[in-house]
Write a protein that holds these residues in place. Structure first.
Motif: not given
Length: 382
Positions: A27, A327-328, A330, A333-335, A338-339, A342
């Motif tokens: 992160d 990013i949204r 994600s 709590n994005p990583s 996750k990006l 997404a």
């Protein structure tokens, strides 16, 4: 028993510290209030106009998002570094952005060779790059988990150009290519497109990257006199080539690929640009009927640059919008992983009338190609 318990808790603590360190690394670039995005591009040199325009538009869009509260309360910070369209500098910048600046993701890269070399760095670090100005197949096959393309490939562009030339009866086709990843990929595309029609280039010449030394190329064309020449070059060498070609009283049909930048080419060539065909991989920046163009134009007008619309600006705007939306998606709590997920979930995603589609099997978001001509007064005609 106490010794066993102590060893257990010590081991558990070490494990948690390792997990914490791994999470912190994954992160990087994220705080409770900000998301740091990195960009390496040409802000100087012969390609400086391209990178400067892209950085300007991405920054404007980030400012717009931040003014509206950011993404889940986090503001976007763009950290940009000049690579001068040089491969070694792009690699150094990428390493510095990841290791020193601790960026969360990368965006808006420029050029086939610089991006291909940087790919080894950001892929090893598992840092996603969303958007690069390159249609090179070398960046697309095999699929790289951490690279996402928003534009059609050079193979897509050259195929459409060759079809257009053959349609009007031009079969003796020459090629001027830039001697790097971009140029060679475009040359391969032209050669493949011609081969489908049992043809091959009648003459091939090259120019070095970041050079305008095209005299030898003009001489090679003069000896063969092709009906048409496809230019896989940027605007500076393209302009030099066209000027010297006209001075030698050679007037073949000229076509070039989207990276040339119509507005920059017109500024260099003036009236000599008229009639040059350019393949485009982004929506026509003056078509207000397409919502994404309307939004881009509105952003530029608000910044006092409403008269500075361009294909490069259009691409930078779409690039920034896709990154923000990913990013949204994600979550709160994005990583980085996750990006990536997404982005791969964005099947048949519509960016204001410009369709994109990613999946785990393909990170090539678009195959959109449109043929345009440069008309009188530098106007781009569809």
């Amino acid at each position: 028993m106490n010794i066993v318990k102590n060893l257990y808790w010590t081991g558990a603590l070490i494990f948690l510290l390792h997990v914490g360190a791994a999470c912190a690394q994954t992160d990087a670039g994220l705080t409770a209030n900000s998301i740091k995005i990195g960009m390496s591009g040409p802000f100087s040199g012969t390609a400086g106009a391209y990178g400067t325009e892209m950085r300007s538009v991405i920054s404007l869009y980030f400012d717009q998002i931040n003014a509206a509260g950011g993404i889940n309360g986090r503001t976007l910070q763009l950290v940009s570094m000049d690579d001068g369209y040089e491969t070694d500098r792009a690699v150094e910048n990428t390493r510095a952005l990841i290791e020193n600046e601790k960026v969360f993701a990368l965006t808006g890269y420029y050029g086939s060779s610089p991006t291909a070399a940087a790919m080894a760095v950001f892929s090893a670090a598992k840092v996603p790059l969303v958007g690069t100005i390159s249609g090179s197949d070398a960046l697309r096959t095999p699929v790289n988990r951490y690279m996402f393309h928003l534009r059609a490939s050079y193979a897509n562009e050259t195929d459409q150009i060759v079809k257009q030339l053959l349609t009007v009866g031009l079969t003796r086709i020459g090629v001027l290519y830039q001697n790097d990843g971009f140029g060679k990929s475009g040359l391969d595309g032209v050669t493949a497109a011609l081969k489908k029609n049992r043809l091959e280039p009648v003459v091939v010449a090259s120019v070095e990257r970041n050079s305008t030394e095209v005299a030898a190329a003009v001489k090679a064309m003069a000896q063969v006199k092709p009906q048409a020449i496809i230019l896989v070059t940027l605007y500076k060498p393209t302009a030099a080539f066209v000027q010297q070609l006209k001075a030698a009283n050679l007037h073949p049909y000229l076509a070039t690929l989207s990276p040339v930048g119509a507005d920059n080419l017109v500024r260099e060539l003036g009236a000599l640009a008229r009639g040059i065909m350019i393949s485009q991989v982004m929506p026509y920046p003056w078509d207000d009927t397409r919502p994404v163009v309307h939004d881009y134009k509105k952003l530029m007008e608000k910044s006092g640059r409403g008269d500075a619309l361009s294909y490069y600006g259009m691409e930078a705007y779409i690039n920034a919008r896709v990154l923000v939306e990913a990013i949204r998606l994600s979550g709160a709590n994005p990583s980085r992983e996750k990006l990536v997920s997404a982005l791969e979930s964005m099947h048949n995603f519509n960016v204001g009338g410009f369709p994109l589609s990613f999946s785990a099997a393909s990170h090539n978001g678009s195959q959109f190609v449109e043929i345009t001509l440069l008309g009188a007064n530098g106007k781009v005609i569809r």
